[in-house]
Write an enzyme that holds these catalytic residues in place. Structure first.
Site, PDB file in Angstrom:
ATOM      1  N   TYR A 177       0.850  -1.189   0.000  1.00 10.52           N
ATOM      2  CA  TYR A 177       0.000   0.000   0.000  1.00 10.52           C
ATOM      3  C   TYR A 177       0.897   1.256   0.000  1.00 10.52           C
ATOM      4  CZ  TYR A 177      -2.936   3.727   1.638  1.00 10.52           C
ATOM      5  OH  TYR A 177      -3.565   4.932   1.758  1.00 10.52           O
TER       6      TYR A 177
ATOM      7  N   ASP B  82       0.078  -5.936   7.747  1.00  8.29           N
ATOM      8  CA  ASP B  82      -1.100  -5.174   7.340  1.00  8.29           C
ATOM      9  C   ASP B  82      -2.076  -6.170   6.717  1.00  8.29           C
ATOM     10  OD1 ASP B  82      -3.064  -3.703   6.053  1.00  8.29           O
ATOM     11  OD2 ASP B  82      -1.696  -2.146   5.356  1.00  8.29           O
TER      12      ASP B  82
ATOM     13  N   LYS C  97     -12.160  -0.643   5.164  1.00  9.17           N
ATOM     14  CA  LYS C  97     -12.346  -1.583   4.043  1.00  9.17           C
ATOM     15  C   LYS C  97     -13.323  -2.706   4.439  1.00  9.17           C
ATOM     16  CE  LYS C  97      -8.949   1.038   2.564  1.00  9.17           C
ATOM     17  NZ  LYS C  97      -9.133   2.206   1.776  1.00  9.17           N
TER      18      LYS C  97
HETATM   19  C1  LIG Z   1      -3.606  -2.324   2.408  1.00  8.28           C
HETATM   20  C2  LIG Z   1      -3.979  -0.987   2.987  1.00  8.28           C
HETATM   21  N1  LIG Z   1      -3.512  -0.656   4.199  1.00  8.28           N
HETATM   22  C3  LIG Z   1      -3.826   0.520   4.758  1.00  8.28           C
HETATM   23  C4  LIG Z   1      -4.609   1.457   4.121  1.00  8.28           C
HETATM   24  C5  LIG Z   1      -4.894   2.789   4.774  1.00  8.28           C
HETATM   25  O1  LIG Z   1      -6.144   2.791   5.338  1.00  8.28           O
HETATM   26  P1  LIG Z   1      -6.971   4.150   5.656  1.00  8.28           P
HETATM   27  O2  LIG Z   1      -7.353   4.733   4.346  1.00  8.28           O
HETATM   28  O3  LIG Z   1      -8.110   3.681   6.488  1.00  8.28           O
HETATM   29  O4  LIG Z   1      -6.036   5.040   6.402  1.00  8.28           O
HETATM   30  C6  LIG Z   1      -5.124   1.143   2.856  1.00  8.28           C
HETATM   31  C7  LIG Z   1      -5.966   2.129   2.148  1.00  8.28           C
HETATM   32  O5  LIG Z   1      -6.319   1.990   1.005  1.00  8.28           O
HETATM   33  C8  LIG Z   1      -4.796  -0.106   2.275  1.00  8.28           C
HETATM   34  O6  LIG Z   1      -5.249  -0.443   1.055  1.00  8.28           O
END
Ligand SMILES: Cc1ncc(COP(=O)(O)O)c(C=O)c1O
Length: 392
Positions: A112, A185, A210
């Site tokens: 990400y 993650d 998500k």
């Molecule tokens: C794999 C992954 N981790 C973390 C995040 C970050 O999450 P947030 O947008 O809730 O801060 C995302 C956001 O798209 C993501 O796809």
């Protein structure tokens, strides 16, 4: 209100699907309500002995609305403790800020992009060294770890957005052998399919925005630990309050509300994504379908071992097209919405390279799909019409 009186543990049913649907058999002790109250207070009055009435003192540290949702998350993740935060990035930052200056972090080249950007900031401004490796390449993760110097290994079990598979148990073993911790993650692989803490990880972060929330209506983060007594957890936990990354009470309630249908949503998303991956595998407009559920995916054997509840709703298509041609397809869908994010009930399509930072290793011709819970025939027909004319 104590944690114990607010939520009774389930005694008979232990399946996570039951646990989620019933929010661990929640009933409000004050009213019998089967949905928890939302506590909007920022501060809490003390009793005649100047004690805290129910543990909460100020809502930048804690909020009683968190109790049920954190308890369900703790059970789901098999964690010693779970925290909700204001976003997935807030959870990621709390973990990455535990790395001391002068130490190293090993991470995949493609994950990400927000995490990568945060890591690059730590390298530029705080003297943290980075060692990147290619996810899914045999021996690459092990080679990136420097015993005694690497403080943290960071992985995604399937890396966003190429969906290469990282062996979580092997990563935990390699990290620990070198004296490092493993943080995972798990945003795209919630506990219904993979439980990183049971595979040896030390901490798990998730964007609650998500699959957990599931309706594209709340931004939230989750942080879970295997060891609630570790100094790293104490620091990460404290950072939620010191950096102020606390979740609003309304958002905490929405997160739990979404989680109660997650098992059904997840099942349908997995089935739909698998059907789409199979349909488009070998399609004349495509150079490939990236989905760990396909037997031909290089990480399939590892995925089959660690994704015990389905291969998820995320997949990417590699088009026989250049940057502009790929982007055009993302503007032609009439059912699937062209938007970033993932894990919601509605399917989304994204030309990922267009929003990645300069120098990103993500291919120009990659379209990322977050598959929702719609009728899969509609999704397949939509993609077919959007791809018409591509590749000859
Ligand atoms: C794999 C992954 N981790 C973390 C995040 C970050 O999450 P947030 O947008 O809730 O801060 C995302 C956001 O798209 C993501 O796809």
């Amino acid at each position: 209100m104590s944690e114990e009186s607010a939520t009774q543990d389930m005694t008979d049913a232990q399946d996570p699907r039951t646990l989620l649907a019933q929010a661990m058999h929640y009933t409000d002790p004050a009213t019998g309500a089967v949905s928890p109250p939302i506590h909007m207070a920022s501060t809490y009055a003390r009793d005649a002995d100047y004690g805290l009435v129910a543990g909460a003192s100020y809502s930048r540290a804690d909020n009683p609305t968190y109790r049920t949702v954190e308890r369900v998350l703790r059970e789901l993740d098999g964690a010693a403790e779970s925290l909700v935060l204001s976003s997935g990035m807030a959870a990621i930052a709390c973990v990455l800020e535990t790395v001391p200056s002068g130490k190293r972090v090993a991470a995949p080249t493609v994950i990400y992009h927000g995490t990568l950007e945060y890591l690059e900031g730590l390298a530029a401004h705080r003297g943290v060294e980075l060692d990147f490796f290619k996810a899914g390449e045999p021996g690459a993760l092990e080679a990136a770890i420097r015993p005694g110097e690497t403080d943290l290994v960071w992985i995604e079990p399937i890396v966003n957005p190429t969906w290469a598979v990282v062996d979580v148990a092997a990563a935990a073993e390699s990290a620990h052998a070198a004296g490092a911790a493993l943080a995972v993650d798990a945003t795209c692989t919630p506990a219904l399919t993979t439980r990183p803490l049971a595979l040896g990880a030390d901490m798990v972060v998730q964007s609650g925005t998500k699959y957990l929330g599931g309706h594209s209506d709340v931004v939230a983060g989750v942080l879970s630990t295997a060891d609630a007594e570790s100094p790293r957890w104490a620091r990460a936990r404290r950072l939620r309050s010191l950096a102020g990354g606390v979740l609003g009470p309304m958002e905490a309630w929405l997160l739990l509300r979404g989680m109660r249908t997650m098992a059904l949503r997840w099942e349908r998303a997995c089935d739909n994504a698998m059907a789409i991956a199979r349909h488009f595998d070998g399609h004349p407009a495509l150079d490939g379908v990236l989905y760990p559920g396909l037997e031909t995916h290089p990480g399939h054997a590892t995925a089959a071992r660690q994704m015990t509840g389905g291969f998820g709703g995320m997949l990417s298509l590699l088009l026989k097209a250049d940057f502009a041609g790929t982007q055009r397809v993302a503007t032609r869908t009439r059912v699937i919405l062209p938007a970033t994010s993932l894990g919601g009930v509605e399917s989304l399509i994204e030309h990922r390279k267009a929003i990645e930072p300069p120098g990103s290793a993500v291919p120009d011709n990659l379209l990322r799909l977050s598959i929702g819970i719609e009728a899969v025939e509609d999704l397949i027909a939509d993609l077919e019409q959007a791809l018409a004319g591509v590749g000859g």
